[in-house]
Design a protein around this motif. Structure first.
Motif, PDB file in Angstrom:
ATOM      1  N   LYS A  23       0.802  -1.215   0.000  1.00 13.00           N
ATOM      2  CA  LYS A  23       0.000   0.000   0.000  1.00 13.00           C
ATOM      3  C   LYS A  23       0.839   1.271   0.000  1.00 13.00           C
ATOM      4  O   LYS A  23       1.924   1.323   0.577  1.00 13.00           O
ATOM      5  CB  LYS A  23      -0.945   0.003   1.203  1.00 13.00           C
ATOM      6  CG  LYS A  23      -1.979  -1.116   1.162  1.00 13.00           C
ATOM      7  CD  LYS A  23      -2.980  -0.981   2.276  1.00 13.00           C
ATOM      8  CE  LYS A  23      -4.005  -2.117   2.240  1.00 13.00           C
ATOM      9  NZ  LYS A  23      -4.780  -2.122   0.987  1.00 13.00           N
ATOM     10  N   ILE A  24       0.294   2.288  -0.650  1.00 12.77           N
ATOM     11  CA  ILE A  24       0.879   3.624  -0.678  1.00 12.77           C
ATOM     12  C   ILE A  24       0.167   4.479   0.367  1.00 12.77           C
ATOM     13  O   ILE A  24      -1.050   4.351   0.574  1.00 12.77           O
ATOM     14  CB  ILE A  24       0.743   4.234  -2.088  1.00 12.77           C
ATOM     15  CG1 ILE A  24       1.666   3.466  -3.058  1.00 12.77           C
ATOM     16  CG2 ILE A  24       1.064   5.714  -2.100  1.00 12.77           C
ATOM     17  CD1 ILE A  24       1.506   3.855  -4.507  1.00 12.77           C
ATOM     18  N   HIS A  25       0.909   5.321   1.053  1.00 14.81           N
ATOM     19  CA  HIS A  25       0.333   6.168   2.098  1.00 14.81           C
ATOM     20  C   HIS A  25      -0.810   7.017   1.506  1.00 14.81           C
ATOM     21  O   HIS A  25      -0.680   7.562   0.397  1.00 14.81           O
ATOM     22  CB  HIS A  25       1.417   7.081   2.676  1.00 14.81           C
ATOM     23  CG  HIS A  25       1.022   7.744   3.950  1.00 14.81           C
ATOM     24  ND1 HIS A  25       0.075   8.751   4.009  1.00 14.81           N
ATOM     25  CD2 HIS A  25       1.440   7.557   5.234  1.00 14.81           C
ATOM     26  CE1 HIS A  25      -0.071   9.147   5.256  1.00 14.81           C
ATOM     27  NE2 HIS A  25       0.746   8.440   6.026  1.00 14.81           N
ATOM     28  N   PRO A  26      -1.930   7.145   2.213  1.00 14.56           N
ATOM     29  CA  PRO A  26      -3.065   7.922   1.689  1.00 14.56           C
ATOM     30  C   PRO A  26      -2.692   9.345   1.278  1.00 14.56           C
ATOM     31  O   PRO A  26      -3.222   9.869   0.293  1.00 14.56           O
ATOM     32  CB  PRO A  26      -4.056   7.927   2.858  1.00 14.56           C
ATOM     33  CG  PRO A  26      -3.720   6.710   3.645  1.00 14.56           C
ATOM     34  CD  PRO A  26      -2.240   6.534   3.518  1.00 14.56           C
ATOM     35  N   GLY A  27      -1.781   9.977   2.034  1.00 14.42           N
ATOM     36  CA  GLY A  27      -1.348  11.332   1.672  1.00 14.42           C
ATOM     37  C   GLY A  27      -0.624  11.346   0.346  1.00 14.42           C
ATOM     38  O   GLY A  27      -0.830  12.239  -0.490  1.00 14.42           O
ATOM     39  N   ALA A  28       0.235  10.351   0.121  1.00 15.15           N
ATOM     40  CA  ALA A  28       0.938  10.235  -1.154  1.00 15.15           C
ATOM     41  C   ALA A  28      -0.037   9.896  -2.271  1.00 15.15           C
ATOM     42  O   ALA A  28       0.037  10.433  -3.379  1.00 15.15           O
ATOM     43  CB  ALA A  28       2.025   9.170  -1.050  1.00 15.15           C
ATOM     44  N   ALA A  29      -0.990   9.004  -1.963  1.00 15.25           N
ATOM     45  CA  ALA A  29      -1.990   8.603  -2.962  1.00 15.25           C
ATOM     46  C   ALA A  29      -2.816   9.807  -3.426  1.00 15.25           C
ATOM     47  O   ALA A  29      -3.193   9.889  -4.604  1.00 15.25           O
ATOM     48  CB  ALA A  29      -2.897   7.529  -2.386  1.00 15.25           C
ATOM     49  N   LYS A  30      -3.055  10.739  -2.527  1.00 15.55           N
ATOM     50  CA  LYS A  30      -3.785  11.961  -2.893  1.00 15.55           C
ATOM     51  C   LYS A  30      -3.031  12.722  -3.971  1.00 15.55           C
ATOM     52  O   LYS A  30      -3.615  13.200  -4.952  1.00 15.55           O
ATOM     53  CB  LYS A  30      -3.971  12.845  -1.656  1.00 15.55           C
ATOM     54  CG  LYS A  30      -4.650  14.182  -1.954  1.00 15.55           C
ATOM     55  CD  LYS A  30      -4.673  15.078  -0.718  1.00 15.55           C
ATOM     56  CE  LYS A  30      -5.222  16.456  -1.064  1.00 15.55           C
ATOM     57  NZ  LYS A  30      -5.159  17.384   0.114  1.00 15.55           N
ATOM     58  N   TYR A  31      -1.708  12.822  -3.813  1.00 12.76           N
ATOM     59  CA  TYR A  31      -0.912  13.517  -4.839  1.00 12.76           C
ATOM     60  C   TYR A  31      -0.966  12.772  -6.164  1.00 12.76           C
ATOM     61  O   TYR A  31      -1.144  13.378  -7.226  1.00 12.76           O
ATOM     62  CB  TYR A  31       0.547  13.679  -4.398  1.00 12.76           C
ATOM     63  CG  TYR A  31       1.414  14.107  -5.574  1.00 12.76           C
ATOM     64  CD1 TYR A  31       1.363  15.410  -6.048  1.00 12.76           C
ATOM     65  CD2 TYR A  31       2.207  13.183  -6.250  1.00 12.76           C
ATOM     66  CE1 TYR A  31       2.084  15.798  -7.158  1.00 12.76           C
ATOM     67  CE2 TYR A  31       2.939  13.559  -7.359  1.00 12.76           C
ATOM     68  CZ  TYR A  31       2.874  14.868  -7.810  1.00 12.76           C
ATOM     69  OH  TYR A  31       3.580  15.228  -8.929  1.00 12.76           O
ATOM     70  N   TYR A  32      -0.805  11.444  -6.125  1.00  8.03           N
ATOM     71  CA  TYR A  32      -0.801  10.677  -7.370  1.00  8.03           C
ATOM     72  C   TYR A  32      -2.123  10.816  -8.116  1.00  8.03           C
ATOM     73  O   TYR A  32      -2.150  10.878  -9.349  1.00  8.03           O
ATOM     74  CB  TYR A  32      -0.483   9.206  -7.082  1.00  8.03           C
ATOM     75  CG  TYR A  32       0.945   9.001  -6.619  1.00  8.03           C
ATOM     76  CD1 TYR A  32       2.002   9.475  -7.396  1.00  8.03           C
ATOM     77  CD2 TYR A  32       1.243   8.372  -5.417  1.00  8.03           C
ATOM     78  CE1 TYR A  32       3.317   9.315  -6.985  1.00  8.03           C
ATOM     79  CE2 TYR A  32       2.553   8.213  -4.991  1.00  8.03           C
ATOM     80  CZ  TYR A  32       3.593   8.688  -5.779  1.00  8.03           C
ATOM     81  OH  TYR A  32       4.886   8.557  -5.372  1.00  8.03           O
ATOM     82  N   LYS A  33      -3.215  10.894  -7.383  1.00  6.36           N
ATOM     83  CA  LYS A  33      -4.524  11.094  -8.011  1.00  6.36           C
ATOM     84  C   LYS A  33      -4.574  12.460  -8.682  1.00  6.36           C
ATOM     85  O   LYS A  33      -5.031  12.589  -9.825  1.00  6.36           O
ATOM     86  CB  LYS A  33      -5.637  10.963  -6.965  1.00  6.36           C
ATOM     87  CG  LYS A  33      -7.038  11.071  -7.539  1.00  6.36           C
ATOM     88  CD  LYS A  33      -8.102  10.865  -6.467  1.00  6.36           C
ATOM     89  CE  LYS A  33      -9.497  10.977  -7.070  1.00  6.36           C
ATOM     90  NZ  LYS A  33     -10.566  10.788  -6.046  1.00  6.36           N
ATOM     91  N   GLU A  34      -4.083  13.490  -7.987  1.00  9.00           N
ATOM     92  CA  GLU A  34      -4.060  14.839  -8.565  1.00  9.00           C
ATOM     93  C   GLU A  34      -3.183  14.898  -9.804  1.00  9.00           C
ATOM     94  O   GLU A  34      -3.483  15.606 -10.770  1.00  9.00           O
ATOM     95  CB  GLU A  34      -3.528  15.837  -7.526  1.00  9.00           C
ATOM     96  CG  GLU A  34      -4.471  16.108  -6.377  1.00  9.00           C
ATOM     97  CD  GLU A  34      -3.873  17.056  -5.348  1.00  9.00           C
ATOM     98  OE1 GLU A  34      -4.580  17.374  -4.380  1.00  9.00           O
ATOM     99  OE2 GLU A  34      -2.707  17.482  -5.511  1.00  9.00           O
ATOM    100  N   ALA A  35      -2.068  14.157  -9.773  1.00  7.02           N
ATOM    101  CA  ALA A  35      -1.105  14.193 -10.872  1.00  7.02           C
ATOM    102  C   ALA A  35      -1.500  13.274 -12.028  1.00  7.02           C
ATOM    103  O   ALA A  35      -0.826  13.239 -13.062  1.00  7.02           O
ATOM    104  CB  ALA A  35       0.277  13.797 -10.353  1.00  7.02           C
ATOM    105  N   GLY A  36      -2.573  12.506 -11.854  1.00  6.48           N
ATOM    106  CA  GLY A  36      -3.026  11.615 -12.902  1.00  6.48           C
ATOM    107  C   GLY A  36      -2.160  10.377 -13.053  1.00  6.48           C
ATOM    108  O   GLY A  36      -2.117   9.774 -14.132  1.00  6.48           O
ATOM    109  N   MET A  37      -1.483   9.992 -11.968  1.00  7.49           N
ATOM    110  CA  MET A  37      -0.632   8.795 -11.971  1.00  7.49           C
ATOM    111  C   MET A  37      -1.437   7.627 -11.405  1.00  7.49           C
ATOM    112  O   MET A  37      -1.818   7.639 -10.249  1.00  7.49           O
ATOM    113  CB  MET A  37       0.643   9.049 -11.181  1.00  7.49           C
ATOM    114  CG  MET A  37       1.520  10.132 -11.815  1.00  7.49           C
ATOM    115  SD  MET A  37       2.896  10.717 -10.786  1.00  7.49           S
ATOM    116  CE  MET A  37       3.962   9.270 -10.821  1.00  7.49           C
TER     117      MET A  37
END
Length: 314
Positions: free
Chosen positions: A293-307
């Motif tokens: 799993k990826i940390h939820p805070g990091a996952a938030k960035y990846y969602k914003e960045a379209g990754m």
């Protein structure tokens, strides 16, 4: 009035202090390239957040130690390790047998960093262009390192065990030994482009061997391509293996800090790459190497960045 001004100043100082986030980043031995990367990340975090995030780099004796310390460290702890070690820690297997802990289940990924990349480097004078050609040649593996152990494993897998002469020379002397003909080639693992391979290619002329898909399958490692032109005289891509490395934290880290660290890392990566080419090998493609799993805070960035993230990473 004076007391009021003094109180306001004190509140201002307190607000400034509370706005600053301090993080400990545990990496590797101070002599390794991964420690240098940690220092670069610390500088990038400070620059990218205008001093709001201060990263203190902490030396480590290795990735196993980094994972073990996740049991006792707090929400300010970031560490690097190959993802496979996190998987083993959670399962209590191999070097973690009898050392399992529920805390290991709280480990979460932030972002990938340069992979440990295998280089089988042969001098042009040796005439070797594939693994079969290494038979009868003198090869330097080094001692004790991941690259030395992995190199020895590959010689066995590819039918070369006992068929090459292993040089008793320190890996730090690989390039001079190659230049004066003491060895025909050397094996090294590290982020690419590797400084010793750059030097060897520029001064001696070398061929970095590519592995076939069948050979890569036998190693059970991750396939990696080093683009043509990375090293002097390299006209085509090099297909080799790698051991992915990832920066991790735990669920004890708050979402905002994990988000800020991850966002700043990716936004500063091109600037880091201008200073050290090994960062240019890190791209969105390495996200697939993150196990767990990826940390939820990091996952938030990846969602914003379209990754895109996999279901198992969420």
């Amino acid at each position: 009035m004076g007391a009021a001004i003094g109180l306001a100043a004190a509140i201002g100082i307190a607000a400034t202090a509370s706005a600053e986030t301090r993080v400990t980043y545990k990496s590797a031995k101070s002599t390794s390239s991964y420690y240098q990367m940690a220092v670069q990340i610390a500088e990038a975090m400070k620059a990218g957040t205008n001093g709001e995030v201060i990263v203190t780099v902490e030396e480590s004796q290795g990735s196993v130690q980094n994972v073990m310390e996740a049991k006792a460290r707090g929400g300010d702890y970031v560490f690097t390790t190959p993802p496979v070690l996190v998987k083993l820690a959670k399962a209590g297997k191999a070097m973690f047998e009898g050392k399992g802990d529920p805390k290991f289940d709280e480990i979460r990924a932030l972002f990938p960093i340069p992979s440990l990349t295998m280089h089988f480097v042969m001098s042009d004078d040796s005439g070797v262009t594939d693994f079969a050609g290494m038979e009868g040649k003198t090869i330097l593996l080094g001692k004790g390192s991941f690259g030395a152990k992995e190199g020895a494993k590959y010689l066995g897998l590819f039918g070369l065990e006992g068929k090459v002469d292993l040089a008793e020379i320190e890996l730090s002397n690989a390039v001079p030994a190659l230049k004066n003909g003491q060895i025909d080639g050397f094996v090294t693992a590290g982020s690419w482009p590797a400084p010793n391979v750059i030097e060897a290619a520029a001064t001696t002329g070398v061929t970095v061997l590519s592995l076939t898909d069948d050979q890569i399958a036998k190693t059970k490692r991750t396939k990696l391509t080093i683009p043509a032109g990375t090293y002097a005289g390299q006209d085509s891509d090099i297909t080799t293996t790698s051991l992915p490395v990832v920066a991790y934290t735990t669920t004890a880290m708050d979402d905002d800090t994990a988000y800020q660290l991850t966002k700043t890392y990716w936004e500063q990566k091109s600037k880091m790459g201008a200073a050290a080419a090994w960062w240019n090998g890190v791209d969105e493609g390495l996200m697939a190497n993150i196990i767990g799993k990826i940390h939820p805070g990091a996952a938030k960035y990846y969602k914003e960045a379209g990754m895109a993230l996999t279901e198992s990473q969420m």
